[in-house]
Design a protein around this motif. Structure first.
Motif, PDB file in Angstrom:
ATOM      1  N   ASP A 128     -14.678   1.208  -8.398  1.00 50.95           N
ATOM      2  CA  ASP A 128     -13.758   1.663  -9.422  1.00 50.95           C
ATOM      3  C   ASP A 128     -14.525   2.051 -10.690  1.00 50.95           C
ATOM      4  OD1 ASP A 128     -10.930   1.663  -8.626  1.00 50.95           O
ATOM      5  OD2 ASP A 128     -11.310  -0.427  -8.097  1.00 50.95           O
ATOM      6  N   THR A 139     -11.016   6.401 -11.611  1.00 49.53           N
ATOM      7  CA  THR A 139      -9.959   5.668 -10.897  1.00 49.53           C
ATOM      8  C   THR A 139      -9.140   4.794 -11.840  1.00 49.53           C
ATOM      9  OG1 THR A 139     -11.361   3.754 -10.340  1.00 49.53           O
ATOM     10  CG2 THR A 139     -11.389   5.624  -8.827  1.00 49.53           C
ATOM     11  N   ALA A 155      -5.099   5.428 -12.567  1.00 53.69           N
ATOM     12  CA  ALA A 155      -4.229   4.264 -12.797  1.00 53.69           C
ATOM     13  C   ALA A 155      -3.464   4.333 -14.114  1.00 53.69           C
ATOM     14  CB  ALA A 155      -5.056   2.978 -12.745  1.00 53.69           C
ATOM     15  N   GLU A 172      -0.214   7.436 -13.579  1.00 55.89           N
ATOM     16  CA  GLU A 172       1.048   6.702 -13.647  1.00 55.89           C
ATOM     17  C   GLU A 172       1.946   7.259 -14.749  1.00 55.89           C
ATOM     18  OE1 GLU A 172       2.692   2.117 -13.665  1.00 55.89           O
ATOM     19  OE2 GLU A 172       0.669   2.500 -14.438  1.00 55.89           O
ATOM     20  N   THR A 180       1.672   2.657  -7.451  1.00 52.66           N
ATOM     21  CA  THR A 180       0.729   1.636  -7.003  1.00 52.66           C
ATOM     22  C   THR A 180      -0.630   2.256  -6.723  1.00 52.66           C
ATOM     23  OG1 THR A 180       2.516   0.386  -5.951  1.00 52.66           O
ATOM     24  CG2 THR A 180       0.270  -0.129  -5.268  1.00 52.66           C
ATOM     25  N   THR A 181      -1.685   1.692  -7.304  1.00 47.01           N
ATOM     26  CA  THR A 181      -3.044   2.164  -7.046  1.00 47.01           C
ATOM     27  C   THR A 181      -3.767   1.176  -6.133  1.00 47.01           C
ATOM     28  OG1 THR A 181      -3.813   1.102  -9.092  1.00 47.01           O
ATOM     29  CG2 THR A 181      -3.255   3.439  -9.197  1.00 47.01           C
TER      30      THR A 181
END
Length: 348
Positions: free
Chosen positions: A293, A297, A302, A306, A318-319
């Motif tokens: 990550d 990411t 995220a 979102e 949802t990640t």
């Protein structure tokens, strides 16, 4: 010969301070395999425009995801390194393609331990000019200039290795267990379409602009060995089959485009926007181009992803984390290393 392992990831600024971010971006974007235009044009674009406008915004993004221990990508890569070292009997060093944890330092660390045969592992499942190729080219340049006595063997892209697909699929299933989602998006880091054409060893197979049917990606060809687009789509297909996902409930997209040239499509941000507009209320997203990550990411997907989804009417976003130091992933890499160390035949 004494053997050792060098893990190589992308890299990170030393801090989220704009000065450190500017230094990091300068090294990254001046790489001829990242922005593959003539030096004069790359210099004008990077040093004349990007480095005078982007570092402040990028630094703000890094601050959002920075951990107390440091850069998430560095911390997670170190955890992976430590996990592997516990399972194998040869020394494991860690380096980054960009930033202060250089490949030269990583090789020097191994040489200082008596190593003269190195298993180089680019931490990318898929091949790309701007990832695997730039690592291998630089490592060989450094070897010739500073460590001519050592031998380097590299791990080939493992995007379609059944063991890797199983590990990735298990991770996705585990993190989505009990989650009620309508669509699973596989988001990969984007590259300019011209990178796909340049990597086509047949000079006639790849057609990156074929966004809908992708006939070239589905037609067997020697070009696929170096075709990032094909390899990404194969990961999606293989994981979809492994998890028995229904057609239409999962798809592929590409993120992090830069500039005005055509990049691989569909774009992730627009795909998230489209899914929201089409009435999808619950979606999940996984990023298989990364094993650790990082900014792309943790912030771009995220956080920004979102936000886009919610703005379009979506509810649950949802990640799925990257593999990071997942025990199954640590075991997999350790097994490949042990195979190399004992027989010099790596099946990945």
């Amino acid at each position: 010969m004494k053997k050792g392992v060098l893990l190589v990831n992308l890299g990170s600024p030393d801090s989220p301070n704009p000065k450190d971010v500017k230094k990091y971006l300068g090294e990254f974007l001046m790489d001829e395999r990242v922005i593959d235009v003539p030096l004069w044009a790359r210099t004008l674009l990077v040093k004349g425009i990007i480095l005078n406008t982007r570092p402040k915004a990028s630094a703000a993004a890094y601050k959002k995801i920075w951990w107390d221990e440091g850069s998430p990508l560095i911390v997670l890569s170190e955890r992976l390194q430590n996990g592997i070292q516990k399972e194998i009997n040869v020394p494991v060093a860690l380096a980054m393609r960009y930033g202060s944890m250089t490949i030269k330092k990583g090789l020097q660390e191994l040489v200082d331990k008596g190593v003269d045969e190195v298993f180089l592992i680019p931490l990318y499942p898929q091949f790309a000019m701007a990832t695997t190729e730039t690592i291998l080219v630089l490592a060989e340049e450094i070897r010739k200039a500073n460590f001519p006595q050592i031998k380097i063997t590299d791990l080939k892209p493992f995007y379609n290795n059944p063991q890797y697909i199983e590990v990735l699929s298990n991770s996705v299933a585990r993190h989505l267990k009990g989650k009620d989602y309508e669509h699973l998006l596989f988001s990969y880091h984007g590259v300019p379409e011209r990178h796909i054409r340049k990597s086509d060893i047949t000079k006639s197979h790849c057609k990156p602009s074929d966004k809908e049917n992708c006939v070239c990606c589905k037609t067997p060809s020697p070009a696929h060995e170096f075709c990032y687009k094909h390899q990404c789509k194969e990961v999606t297909r293989l994981v979809g089959e492994k998890l028995k996902l229904e057609p239409g409930t999962f798809s592929t997209s590409f993120q992090s485009r830069l500039g005005f040239d055509p990049w691989l499509q569909p774009y992730t941000d627009r795909t998230i926007e489209r899914l929201g507009k089409e009435g999808i209320k619950k979606m999940a997203i996984v990023t298989p181009a990364f094993v650790s990550d990082c900014l792309e990411t943790l912030e771009e997907i995220a956080m920004e992803g979102e936000e886009i989804f919610h703005e379009m009417g979506g509810k649950d976003f949802t990640t799925v984390p990257c593999l990071n130091d997942d025990k199954e992933f640590v075991d997999l890499l350790s097994n490949w290393i042990n195979d190399w160390a004992t027989s010099e035949n790596v099946t990945a």
